[in-house]
Write a protein that holds these residues in place. Structure first.
Motif, PDB file in Angstrom:
ATOM      1  N   GLN A 201     -23.201   3.948  19.004  1.00  0.00           N
ATOM      2  CA  GLN A 201     -23.229   2.638  18.373  1.00  0.00           C
ATOM      3  C   GLN A 201     -24.587   1.958  18.525  1.00  0.00           C
ATOM      4  OE1 GLN A 201     -19.966   0.351  19.916  1.00  0.00           O
ATOM      5  NE2 GLN A 201     -18.395   1.678  19.015  1.00  0.00           N
ATOM      6  N   THR A 202     -25.298   2.302  19.580  1.00  0.00           N
ATOM      7  CA  THR A 202     -26.612   1.696  19.814  1.00  0.00           C
ATOM      8  C   THR A 202     -27.691   2.298  18.918  1.00  0.00           C
ATOM      9  OG1 THR A 202     -26.091   1.181  22.124  1.00  0.00           O
ATOM     10  CG2 THR A 202     -28.428   1.311  21.533  1.00  0.00           C
ATOM     11  N   TYR A 203     -27.713   3.629  18.789  1.00  0.00           N
ATOM     12  CA  TYR A 203     -28.840   4.281  18.144  1.00  0.00           C
ATOM     13  C   TYR A 203     -28.568   4.784  16.728  1.00  0.00           C
ATOM     14  CZ  TYR A 203     -30.829   4.196  22.825  1.00  0.00           C
ATOM     15  OH  TYR A 203     -31.325   3.775  24.047  1.00  0.00           O
ATOM     16  N   LEU A 204     -27.368   5.256  16.421  1.00  0.00           N
ATOM     17  CA  LEU A 204     -27.145   5.884  15.125  1.00  0.00           C
ATOM     18  C   LEU A 204     -27.295   4.941  13.935  1.00  0.00           C
ATOM     19  CD1 LEU A 204     -24.285   8.475  15.758  1.00  0.00           C
ATOM     20  CD2 LEU A 204     -26.758   8.823  15.619  1.00  0.00           C
ATOM     21  N   PRO A 205     -26.921   3.650  14.049  1.00  0.00           N
ATOM     22  CA  PRO A 205     -27.118   2.775  12.880  1.00  0.00           C
ATOM     23  C   PRO A 205     -28.555   2.732  12.375  1.00  0.00           C
ATOM     24  CG  PRO A 205     -25.647   1.715  14.440  1.00  0.00           C
ATOM     25  CD  PRO A 205     -26.177   2.955  15.118  1.00  0.00           C
ATOM     26  N   ALA A 206     -29.527   2.902  13.263  1.00  0.00           N
ATOM     27  CA  ALA A 206     -30.928   2.907  12.821  1.00  0.00           C
ATOM     28  C   ALA A 206     -31.216   4.096  11.906  1.00  0.00           C
ATOM     29  CB  ALA A 206     -31.854   2.946  14.035  1.00  0.00           C
ATOM     30  N   PHE A 207     -30.471   5.188  12.079  1.00  0.00           N
ATOM     31  CA  PHE A 207     -30.664   6.380  11.252  1.00  0.00           C
ATOM     32  C   PHE A 207     -29.805   6.341   9.996  1.00  0.00           C
ATOM     33  CE2 PHE A 207     -31.788   7.618  15.548  1.00  0.00           C
ATOM     34  CZ  PHE A 207     -32.953   8.347  15.374  1.00  0.00           C
ATOM     35  N   THR A 208     -28.609   5.786  10.111  1.00  0.00           N
ATOM     36  CA  THR A 208     -27.658   5.830   8.996  1.00  0.00           C
ATOM     37  C   THR A 208     -27.686   4.592   8.124  1.00  0.00           C
ATOM     38  OG1 THR A 208     -25.893   4.911  10.399  1.00  0.00           O
ATOM     39  CG2 THR A 208     -26.120   7.307  10.324  1.00  0.00           C
ATOM     40  N   GLU A 209     -28.057   3.443   8.702  1.00  0.00           N
ATOM     41  CA  GLU A 209     -28.043   2.189   7.958  1.00  0.00           C
ATOM     42  C   GLU A 209     -29.278   1.359   8.277  1.00  0.00           C
ATOM     43  OE1 GLU A 209     -24.463   0.251   9.049  1.00  0.00           O
ATOM     44  OE2 GLU A 209     -23.161   1.864   8.367  1.00  0.00           O
ATOM     45  N   PRO A 210     -30.474   1.856   7.953  1.00  0.00           N
ATOM     46  CA  PRO A 210     -31.678   1.066   8.226  1.00  0.00           C
ATOM     47  C   PRO A 210     -31.616  -0.248   7.466  1.00  0.00           C
ATOM     48  CG  PRO A 210     -32.173   2.909   6.771  1.00  0.00           C
ATOM     49  CD  PRO A 210     -30.776   3.122   7.273  1.00  0.00           C
ATOM     50  N   SER A 211     -31.918  -1.354   8.154  1.00  0.00           N
ATOM     51  CA  SER A 211     -31.775  -2.677   7.558  1.00  0.00           C
ATOM     52  C   SER A 211     -33.130  -3.267   7.204  1.00  0.00           C
ATOM     53  CB  SER A 211     -31.052  -3.615   8.530  1.00  0.00           C
ATOM     54  OG  SER A 211     -31.751  -3.700   9.753  1.00  0.00           O
ATOM     55  N   GLY A 212     -33.124  -4.156   6.191  1.00  0.00           N
ATOM     56  CA  GLY A 212     -34.345  -4.843   5.810  1.00  0.00           C
ATOM     57  C   GLY A 212     -35.444  -3.877   5.390  1.00  0.00           C
ATOM     58  N   ASP A 213     -36.641  -4.149   5.879  1.00  0.00           N
ATOM     59  CA  ASP A 213     -37.785  -3.293   5.559  1.00  0.00           C
ATOM     60  C   ASP A 213     -37.899  -2.108   6.506  1.00  0.00           C
ATOM     61  OD1 ASP A 213     -38.501  -4.996   3.497  1.00  0.00           O
ATOM     62  OD2 ASP A 213     -39.778  -6.228   4.784  1.00  0.00           O
ATOM     63  N   ALA A 214     -37.023  -2.066   7.511  1.00  0.00           N
ATOM     64  CA  ALA A 214     -37.096  -0.988   8.497  1.00  0.00           C
ATOM     65  C   ALA A 214     -36.656   0.327   7.885  1.00  0.00           C
ATOM     66  CB  ALA A 214     -36.236  -1.320   9.701  1.00  0.00           C
ATOM     67  N   SER A 215     -37.401   1.381   8.171  1.00  0.00           N
ATOM     68  CA  SER A 215     -37.038   2.716   7.715  1.00  0.00           C
ATOM     69  C   SER A 215     -36.360   3.455   8.849  1.00  0.00           C
ATOM     70  CB  SER A 215     -38.291   3.461   7.262  1.00  0.00           C
ATOM     71  OG  SER A 215     -37.966   4.751   6.805  1.00  0.00           O
ATOM     72  N   VAL A 216     -35.928   4.671   8.564  1.00  0.00           N
ATOM     73  CA  VAL A 216     -35.353   5.507   9.620  1.00  0.00           C
ATOM     74  C   VAL A 216     -36.424   5.739  10.676  1.00  0.00           C
ATOM     75  CG1 VAL A 216     -34.445   7.792  10.162  1.00  0.00           C
ATOM     76  CG2 VAL A 216     -33.699   6.617   8.083  1.00  0.00           C
ATOM     77  N   PRO A 217     -36.125   5.523  11.951  1.00  0.00           N
ATOM     78  CA  PRO A 217     -37.165   5.646  12.986  1.00  0.00           C
ATOM     79  C   PRO A 217     -37.635   7.079  13.167  1.00  0.00           C
ATOM     80  CG  PRO A 217     -35.007   5.400  14.005  1.00  0.00           C
ATOM     81  CD  PRO A 217     -34.812   5.177  12.529  1.00  0.00           C
ATOM     82  N   ALA A 218     -38.921   7.228  13.434  1.00  0.00           N
ATOM     83  CA  ALA A 218     -39.417   8.527  13.869  1.00  0.00           C
ATOM     84  C   ALA A 218     -38.848   8.780  15.260  1.00  0.00           C
ATOM     85  CB  ALA A 218     -40.939   8.530  13.912  1.00  0.00           C
TER      86      ALA A 218
END
Length: 458
Positions: A201-218
């Motif tokens: 729940q902490t990390y996967l949303p950044a990969f599956t649902e990037p919000s705003g101008d944020a892209s999938v993190p390297a």
């Protein structure tokens, strides 16, 4: 009509209903989003490679990692989260890709041909992947290919076979760019496989649902170390308990896109057993050092120096008895085998027409037995590499023990992959030694298969 456009939803090859799709069908449906995107039109194939976060010079660089994203902490939960399963494959020994798997391969192959291959030479020179190439990989869903729908992925069940096929297809464009594109997905897959519910729940949303101008993190796996006769199952990096914290010290090598990575999965010894530890780039004590290699240069390889890096004790990913770590190493080796097969296929596809068209003493050099036999040997060894790799992937997908199969595949792919690269250079003669032809780069890339461990994971 290109294959990508033929995969538009509702098109001739489109899947019409959810009920008729197998797990790979979901992946194909998601990958067809590329047809609706203008990413291929936006990629300047002849343009000078954009300088990304860094360009490695002879002097290299050395920098502390910086905080670029705040991962939202989820409520505490120590139990393992939903673990994606693999779809069992039927049949006694049938490694033929299904129709949907073949469609997936065709889509990724077109991506490799139209995007990766034209950008490869300049990316190799710059030691960095162009932003457009990485964006193209994101748009076809590479970071979430190894996650099930319940975790925000694109398939009902995880398939190691699909991962192997995708890695092989991408490497036919360029191994270095393939590794750079697959690196974030390797971390997402690891968290999906072995993470607790809190970690997911902490990390996967950044990969599956990037919000705003944020892209999938390297993000990157960091298992390798710069030591002689390095044993990946016995890392020298240590994790020592300090109350409710872990303190990490050591040096990791061949870390993909380390200068821009926001999350690392670090291999370390904890209580006498190797474990995986989640480390955010904003953690004090991390330092990135340029580490360009002979090959796979487009992946932006770096060293990660950890000096008294303190993380929560619950940052350990998976089991602490070494089993999770060992499985991670096996899956990473399987990925490298698939990459070797793809690059070897690129060599074969390139030298075959070359020897038929290149003339010496008034006839094509393919008429010489020594040349014809060398090309035939490449094809034979390549097929052996592919069958061993696919068999290991099939056993992993079926949930069976696959350590032996991965060991055999890695031994063959490391040895014969280097030979295929060498023979490719030899078949081109003087042309094989110059950068005008890509075979010299493929030769350098193939030599990485026997030494790389944790840059990618299927």
């Amino acid at each position: 009509m290109s294959l990508i456009h033929s995969l538009r939803p509702g098109g001739k090859h489109g899947l019409s209903s959810k009920e008729t799709r197998d797990p790979i069908g979901y992946a194909v449906a998601a990958l067809s989003r590329l047809a609706q995107s203008d990413v291929l039109d936006r990629v300047g194939l002849r343009k000078q490679t954009e300088k990304g976060v860094f360009t490695v010079t002879r002097a290299g660089f050395k920098t502390a990692t910086t905080a670029s994203r705040q991962f939202a902490r989820a409520g505490r939960g120590g139990s393992a989260g939903a673990r994606p399963t693999s779809a069992p494959r039927t049949g006694v020994f049938d490694l033929t890709p299904t129709e949907d798997e073949q469609m997936l391969v065709d889509v990724v192959t077109e991506l490799a041909t139209e995007v990766l291959r034209p950008a490869a030479a300049e990316a190799d020179e710059a030691c960095a992947a162009p932003a457009e190439v990485l964006a193209a990989g994101l748009e076809v869903g590479l970071p979430i290919l190894g996650l099930p729908e319940e975790l925000g992925g694109i398939s009902e069940e995880r398939s190691a076979v699909a991962g192997a096929l995708v890695a092989e297809a991408l490497a036919r464009g360029d191994m270095g760019l393939a590794v750079a594109s697959l690196a974030p997905g390797s971390v997402a897959t690891a968290i999906g496989l072995w993470g607790t519910e809190e970690q997911q729940q902490t990390y996967l949303p950044a990969f599956t649902e990037p919000s705003g101008d944020a892209s999938v993190p390297a993000a990157a796996l960091a298992l390798g170390e710069p030591s002689v006769l390095f044993d990946p199952l016995a890392p020298a990096t240590t994790a020592v308990r300090d109350g409710d914290r872990l303190v990490l010290n050591g040096v990791k090598s061949a870390v993909v896109r380390g200068a821009e990575a926001e999350l690392f999965v670090v291999g370390a010894q904890l209580d006498g057993a190797p474990v995986l530890v989640l480390v955010e780039s904003s953690t004090p004590g991390l330092e990135v050092v340029a580490d360009p290699g002979m090959g796979v240069r487009a992946a932006g390889l770096t060293r990660l120096v950890l000096t008294d890096v303190s993380v929560p004790a619950d940052a350990v990913l998976g089991a602490t008895d070494g089993t999770t770590y060992a499985e991670c190493v096996r899956l990473s080796r399987l990925a490298w085998c698939a990459l070797a097969v793809g690059t070897g296929q690129a060599v074969l596809d390139y030298v075959t027409p070359y020897v038929k068209e290149r003339e010496a003493f008034g006839e094509p050099i393919a008429h010489r037995q020594s040349v014809a036999f060398m090309v035939a040997n490449i094809a034979i060894e390549l097929q052996a590499m592919r069958l061993l790799t696919w068999k290991a992937a099939a056993r992993a997908a079926a949930g069976k023990e696959f350590a032996r199969e991965v060991g055999l595949a890695r031994r063959l792919c490391a040895e014969k992959g280097m030979q295929i690269g060498l023979d490719g250079v030899q078949l081109l003669g003087g042309h094989g030694y110059v950068k005008e032809h890509p075979v010299e780069r493929w030769y350098r890339d193939l030599r990485a298969v026997g030494v790389m461990e944790g840059a990618v994971l299927i």
